[in-house]
Design an enzyme around this catalytic site. Structure first.
Site, PDB file in Angstrom:
ATOM      1  N   HIS A 566       0.849  -1.188   0.000  1.00  0.00           N
ATOM      2  CA  HIS A 566       0.000   0.000   0.000  1.00  0.00           C
ATOM      3  C   HIS A 566       0.889   1.243   0.000  1.00  0.00           C
ATOM      4  O   HIS A 566       1.539   1.546   0.991  1.00  0.00           O
ATOM      5  CB  HIS A 566      -0.880  -0.023   1.257  1.00  0.00           C
ATOM      6  CG  HIS A 566      -2.107   0.826   1.167  1.00  0.00           C
ATOM      7  ND1 HIS A 566      -2.216   1.907   0.327  1.00  0.00           N
ATOM      8  CD2 HIS A 566      -3.307   0.735   1.812  1.00  0.00           C
ATOM      9  CE1 HIS A 566      -3.427   2.444   0.468  1.00  0.00           C
ATOM     10  NE2 HIS A 566      -4.101   1.751   1.368  1.00  0.00           N
ATOM     11  N   HIS A 569      -3.090   6.725  -0.555  1.00  0.00           N
ATOM     12  CA  HIS A 569      -4.020   7.252   0.457  1.00  0.00           C
ATOM     13  C   HIS A 569      -3.341   7.937   1.636  1.00  0.00           C
ATOM     14  O   HIS A 569      -3.907   7.981   2.727  1.00  0.00           O
ATOM     15  CB  HIS A 569      -4.943   6.122   0.975  1.00  0.00           C
ATOM     16  CG  HIS A 569      -5.731   5.467  -0.125  1.00  0.00           C
ATOM     17  ND1 HIS A 569      -6.426   4.293   0.034  1.00  0.00           N
ATOM     18  CD2 HIS A 569      -5.935   5.837  -1.418  1.00  0.00           C
ATOM     19  CE1 HIS A 569      -7.014   3.958  -1.111  1.00  0.00           C
ATOM     20  NE2 HIS A 569      -6.721   4.888  -2.005  1.00  0.00           N
ATOM     21  N   TYR A 571      -0.864   7.102   3.495  1.00  0.00           N
ATOM     22  CA  TYR A 571      -0.219   6.295   4.541  1.00  0.00           C
ATOM     23  C   TYR A 571       1.297   6.426   4.387  1.00  0.00           C
ATOM     24  O   TYR A 571       1.789   7.210   3.560  1.00  0.00           O
ATOM     25  CB  TYR A 571      -0.722   4.846   4.481  1.00  0.00           C
ATOM     26  CG  TYR A 571      -2.215   4.777   4.773  1.00  0.00           C
ATOM     27  CD1 TYR A 571      -2.711   5.239   6.002  1.00  0.00           C
ATOM     28  CD2 TYR A 571      -3.121   4.315   3.835  1.00  0.00           C
ATOM     29  CE1 TYR A 571      -4.076   5.225   6.283  1.00  0.00           C
ATOM     30  CE2 TYR A 571      -4.487   4.296   4.102  1.00  0.00           C
ATOM     31  CZ  TYR A 571      -4.966   4.759   5.328  1.00  0.00           C
ATOM     32  OH  TYR A 571      -6.315   4.760   5.598  1.00  0.00           O
TER      33      TYR A 571
HETATM   34  C1  LIG Z   1     -14.994   0.470   4.107  1.00  0.00           C
HETATM   35  C2  LIG Z   1     -13.823   0.736   3.220  1.00  0.00           C
HETATM   36  C3  LIG Z   1     -12.546   0.394   3.619  1.00  0.00           C
HETATM   37  C4  LIG Z   1     -11.449   0.602   2.788  1.00  0.00           C
HETATM   38  N1  LIG Z   1     -10.212   0.155   3.154  1.00  0.00           N
HETATM   39  C5  LIG Z   1      -9.186   0.195   2.271  1.00  0.00           C
HETATM   40  C6  LIG Z   1      -7.950  -0.452   2.533  1.00  0.00           C
HETATM   41  O1  LIG Z   1      -7.783  -1.106   3.536  1.00  0.00           O
HETATM   42  N2  LIG Z   1      -6.958  -0.334   1.620  1.00  0.00           N
HETATM   43  C7  LIG Z   1      -7.117   0.351   0.458  1.00  0.00           C
HETATM   44  O2  LIG Z   1      -6.193   0.438  -0.338  1.00  0.00           O
HETATM   45  N3  LIG Z   1      -8.283   0.935   0.168  1.00  0.00           N
HETATM   46  C8  LIG Z   1      -9.312   0.855   1.036  1.00  0.00           C
HETATM   47  N4  LIG Z   1     -10.526   1.393   0.701  1.00  0.00           N
HETATM   48  C9  LIG Z   1     -10.683   2.004  -0.625  1.00  0.00           C
HETATM   49  C10 LIG Z   1     -11.247   0.978  -1.611  1.00  0.00           C
HETATM   50  O3  LIG Z   1     -10.378  -0.116  -1.792  1.00  0.00           O
HETATM   51  C11 LIG Z   1     -11.537   1.618  -2.962  1.00  0.00           C
HETATM   52  O4  LIG Z   1     -10.324   2.082  -3.510  1.00  0.00           O
HETATM   53  C12 LIG Z   1     -12.524   2.770  -2.848  1.00  0.00           C
HETATM   54  O5  LIG Z   1     -13.592   2.451  -1.969  1.00  0.00           O
HETATM   55  C13 LIG Z   1     -13.105   3.134  -4.215  1.00  0.00           C
HETATM   56  O6  LIG Z   1     -13.749   2.022  -4.780  1.00  0.00           O
HETATM   57  P1  LIG Z   1     -15.376   1.881  -4.820  1.00  0.00           P
HETATM   58  O7  LIG Z   1     -15.891   3.102  -5.499  1.00  0.00           O
HETATM   59  O8  LIG Z   1     -15.606   0.621  -5.605  1.00  0.00           O
HETATM   60  O9  LIG Z   1     -15.860   1.779  -3.389  1.00  0.00           O
HETATM   61  C14 LIG Z   1     -11.633   1.214   1.538  1.00  0.00           C
HETATM   62  C15 LIG Z   1     -12.927   1.583   1.137  1.00  0.00           C
HETATM   63  C16 LIG Z   1     -14.011   1.331   1.948  1.00  0.00           C
HETATM   64  C17 LIG Z   1     -15.388   1.694   1.448  1.00  0.00           C
END
Ligand SMILES: Cc1cc2nc3c(=O)[nH]c(=O)nc-3n(C[C@H](O)[C@H](O)[C@H](O)COP(=O)(O)O)c2cc1C
Ligand SMILES: Cc1cc2nc3c(=O)[nH]c(=O)nc-3n(C[C@H](O)[C@H](O)[C@H](O)COP(=O)(O)OP(=O)(O)OC[C@H]3O[C@@H](n4cnc5c(N)ncnc54)[C@H](O)[C@@H]3O)c2cc1C
Length: 761
Positions: A566, A569, A571
């Site tokens: 990762h 975002h 981090y």
């Molecule tokens: C509840 C939740 C937890 C997430 N946790 C992570 C994570 O642990 N690592 C990561 O790279 N992105 C995380 N994301 C981002 C998602 O992987 C994704 O990039 C983002 O939600 C956009 O995709 P979507 O429009 O299909 O939801 C999280 C998103 C949501 C909704």
């Protein structure tokens, strides 16, 4: 009502006619500075759908337009020595001069006072009318006169284009892509009369300058284009009509009316000619404004209603136009694509036409592109292709090193905030297990932290104790034993965003008590009230590298098929990459190469431990959405550096770096960054972000905008998203868990009965 119209283009004339038709008592004067047949330009294009909508407002005008139009269904694309055709597009071309003559005739017949060669120099002189219609086009004097009130924004695009004509007939809407010594030239050509076609030539600014077109007169431009396109013109000449090179200005206004003055057509908004809709928008504005005035006797109420009704449709078209013009600005990027895929990207460039729409318009074309993609995907994956018909793009296989995925849908990483001391538990088994049963080819774990300090919250999973590996193994084994899915672990360290509350308690907010110290490249807190992280020393870096290497060993013990680091975002590793969060003055800060140094050390340490036969991806934020942050162009460089170090795939996300970020959301809003990385750098990518429809997935894959597609939130709402997508697409080749077969049979049966699916039984 006394109405003063400034501008006798499509918007002004159509509006005047509609108003007079609604009430002959209206006193309407149209002021047009030119003569009627002075008009610039050649033909305009209307889709069948637009013509139908305009016919409802004035069937007489549209019947006259139809009688003079040249209609075609096909789009022909000339690219790298091949010609690809697609049908079913339903458009008409009409001479602008004829259109204006029809509209002026209609106005005269109804008694509108048309005053040609009558230039308005100050709209204030007409303010005594009940309504002043500013239909004075792209360089609107009225908009400029009341600049403060309308709040215009003009974005002039870098590509240069020139609008020419030719007597050569074109049976289809025709695109040429032709290289010469100066670069790549694009042509948009369409016929609008038996012996007349529009021939728009477009190039990047660099190509245009290299060819000396920045210094060229109209005659020199025509001579140059005639030489360049001698074959395509087949002996015909090019015709000029004030044909000067320009950059396209996209115009928006914060407000469309001021007192009794209202903007319509190009004065209010423009949309790039590649979506062919300027005249359509102008005439639709006229329809909407006339309808609002009929409904409300009161001018201010009518103007407010007009803007409220029109703005969403205009902005939606402007969004499509922005993506479309971007495609033409970036065409060089796609010149290595195979012809069928190139044609598909061109046809779906505005994202308004998708794999599904195109299948309705031209099933044979979609069958061809599906067969092409399937053949290539199976060949590259080393798997025999199934008998025809080819599977939809999302159900083609994909291989990375020795990992074979049976389809291209991935469950995106999603933190669950339900672990204790890093231990995954029954929640994770059921959560990940059910998503694996749901048909996706690849399942990502949530961000799994390489140390206790690296956790976002006290409830995040980790891989920093041997017990964690054993607990993860139970989940991995379940996935392998019961499903066709493969499972990847996402390793991370939260850096300055560690030690926070769960998303539903206070996203990114420090813990109320029990916070642990944070590390980051620079001592910059996330929120002003967040903890200030410690600037990492070399010893801190060594520890973080070692933590990643240890976590990788544990990931091997757990049996994961793929590993993602990762670096997105905001981090820890993302915060090294972005200049917003990395303000170090040592060799780990400064230019991008320096800022990549530590993330690369981590990457190499992990790659050294992770088995050669298993792939690795890296998630990056390809756009910080802040002016001083990572841009999509930087992201290409970041991806190149990581790929050179051994990354097999880049998982292209964006944002979450800074609270100052201003993301531009929308359907598939991050996919253009994946497209850019994949096609500029030739690197495999995962696309993610507001992708929720099977049609999105198929369109992205078929256009070569990504190799895999990640869905996060849709999988929270429906773990069986992929099983349903297969049924929607009538695809029966997807593996369902055996105990669920009766459910599969029923779903497929129901989907093939439209009466059931639309609730009509
Ligand atoms: C509840 C939740 C937890 C997430 N946790 C992570 C994570 O642990 N690592 C990561 O790279 N992105 C995380 N994301 C981002 C998602 O992987 C994704 O990039 C983002 O939600 C956009 O995709 P979507 O429009 O299909 O939801 C999280 C998103 C949501 C909704
Ligand atoms: C290269 C190119 C290709 C295009 N292709 C298409 C296409 O295929 N399909 C399509 O739908 N659209 C196309 N357009 C867009 C289309 O030409 C415009 O969007 C459309 O004409 C807008 O209509 P309008 O009435 O708002 O403005 P205009 O057509 O520009 O009319 C404005 C009128 O106001 C007059 N005027 C200006 N100032 C004054 C003044 N002070 N006093 C009196 N009169 C004044 C002008 O002389 C002009 O006649 C294209 C545009 C370009 C540049």
């Amino acid at each position: 009502m006394r109405i003063a119209v400034i501008g006798g283009g499509p918007a002004g004339l159509f509006f005047a006619g509609l108003m007079k038709q609604a009430d002959p008592a209206h006193d309407i004067v149209v002021h047009e500075r030119n003569r009627l047949d002075d008009t610039f330009g050649f033909g305009v294009v209307f889709s069948d759908a637009t013509e139908e909508a305009l016919a409802a407002a004035d069937a007489g005008v549209t019947a006259a337009m139809a009688a003079h139009s040249h209609r075609w269904d096909d789009i022909e694309i000339h690219y790298r020595g091949t010609t690809i055709s697609s049908t079913g597009h339903g458009f008409s071309g009409l001479s602008r001069r004829t259109l204006l003559a029809i509209l002026a005739d209609r106005c005269r017949g109804l008694g509108v006072d048309l005053r040609f060669q009558c230039e308005v120099t100050d709209p204030e002189t007409l303010r005594g009318a009940d309504l002043v219609l500013a239909a004075d086009g792209i360089n609107s004097l009225v908009r400029e006169r009341y600049r403060e009130q309308f709040g215009p924004v003009v974005d002039t695009r870098p590509n240069r284009f020139v609008w020419l004509g030719t007597a050569r007939p074109f049976p289809a809407f025709t695109f040429y892509f032709k290289r010469d010594a100066h670069g790549l030239w694009r042509v948009h050509a369409y016929q609008y009369e038996p012996d007349r076609s529009t021939f728009i030539v477009e190039a990047t600014e660099a190509t245009w300058r290299a060819a000396g077109m920045d210094q060229a007169s109209e005659e020199e431009t025509i001579a140059f284009c005639e030489r360049l396109f001698a074959d395509e013109l087949a002996g015909h000449r090019l015709i000029g009509n004030r044909s000067l090179w320009r950059g396209f200005p996209t115009i928006r206004n914060a407000r469309w009316s001021h007192g009794n003055v209202v903007l319509v057509g190009d004065a209010a908004h423009t949309a790039h000619f590649s979506v062919g809709s300027g005249t359509k928008l102008a005439m639709e504005d006229a329809v909407a404004l006339a309808a609002a005035l009929r409904q409300y006797g009161d001018v201010p109420a009518a103007l407010a209603a007009y803007e409220e009704a029109r703005r969403p449709a205009v902005e939606s078209l402007q969004r499509a136009a922005r993506v479309s013009l971007q495609w033409f600005e970036d065409t060089e990027r796609y010149m290595e694509l195979e012809p069928l895929q190139f044609a598909f990207t061109l046809l779906t460039r505005s994202l308004r036409i998708t794999h599904g729409n195109l299948k309705t318009r031209d099933p044979a074309f979609v069958a061809r592109v599906d067969a092409w993609l399937s053949e290539r995907a199976h060949r590259e994956a080393g798997v025999p292709a199934p008998p025809a018909p080819a599977p939809p793009p999302m159900f083609t296989p994909f291989r990375l090193r020795d990992l074979l995925l049976t389809n291209r849908v991935a469950v995106s990483p999603m933190c669950q905030y339900t672990a204790q001391d890093g231990m995954p538990n029954d929640w994770h088994l059921v959560h990940l297990g059910s998503r694996a049963m749901g048909g996706a080819g690849l399942i990502f774990t949530e961000m799994t932290d390489v140390s206790a300090e690296g956790r976002i919250s006290p409830f995040c999973t980790g891989l920093y104790r041997p017990e964690h590996a054993a607990a993860w193994k139970r989940i991995v084994d379940f996935v392998h034993a019961n499903t066709a899915a493969r499972i990847a672990v996402q390793l991370g360290h939260a850096g300055r965003k560690a030690s926070t509350q769960r998303m539903w308690e206070g996203d990114n907010q420090p813990l109320p008590a029990g916070n642990w110290p944070l590390v980051a490249p620079s001592p910059i807190p996330y929120f002003p009230h967040s903890q200030v992280p410690k600037e990492m020393t070399r010893a801190d870096m060594d520890r973080v590298v070692a933590d990643h290497a240890r976590a990788t060993g544990l990931a091997i013990a757990a049996g994961f098929d793929m590993l993602e680091i990762h670096m997105a975002h905001g981090y820890l590793l993302a915060s090294f990459i972005s200049g917003v969060t990395n303000q170090r003055t040592d060799e780990y800060g400064g230019g991008l190469e320096n800022r990549m140094r530590f993330p690369l050390e981590v990457f190499r340490a992990v790659r050294a431990v992770w088995p050669d036969d298993k792939p690795m991806s890296v998630r990056i934020s390809a756009n910080d959405w802040v002016p001083d942050g990572i841009t999509p162009r930087d992201a290409v460089e970041v991806a190149r550096i990581l790929t050179d170090a051994g990354a097999d795939m880049i998982d292209v996300s964006a944002g979450q770096t800074s609270k100052r970020a201003k993301p531009v959301y929308g359907r598939m809003f991050q996919t253009p960054f994946s497209d850019r990385i994949r096609n500029e750098a030739g690197i495999a990518t995962l696309a993610v972000g507001n992708i929720y429809d099977a049609d999105h997935v198929n369109s992205i894959l078929m256009a070569g905008r990504a190799d895999l597609v990640c869905l996060a939130r849709p999988h929270l709402a429906n773990p069986y998203w992929t099983l349903h997508a297969a049924a929607d697409l009538r695809y029966e080749g997807l593996t369902w868990p055996k105990p669920y077969w009766p459910g599969r049979d029923q779903l497929h049966r129901l989907k093939s009965r439209p009466d059931v699916m639309t609730g009509k039984v």
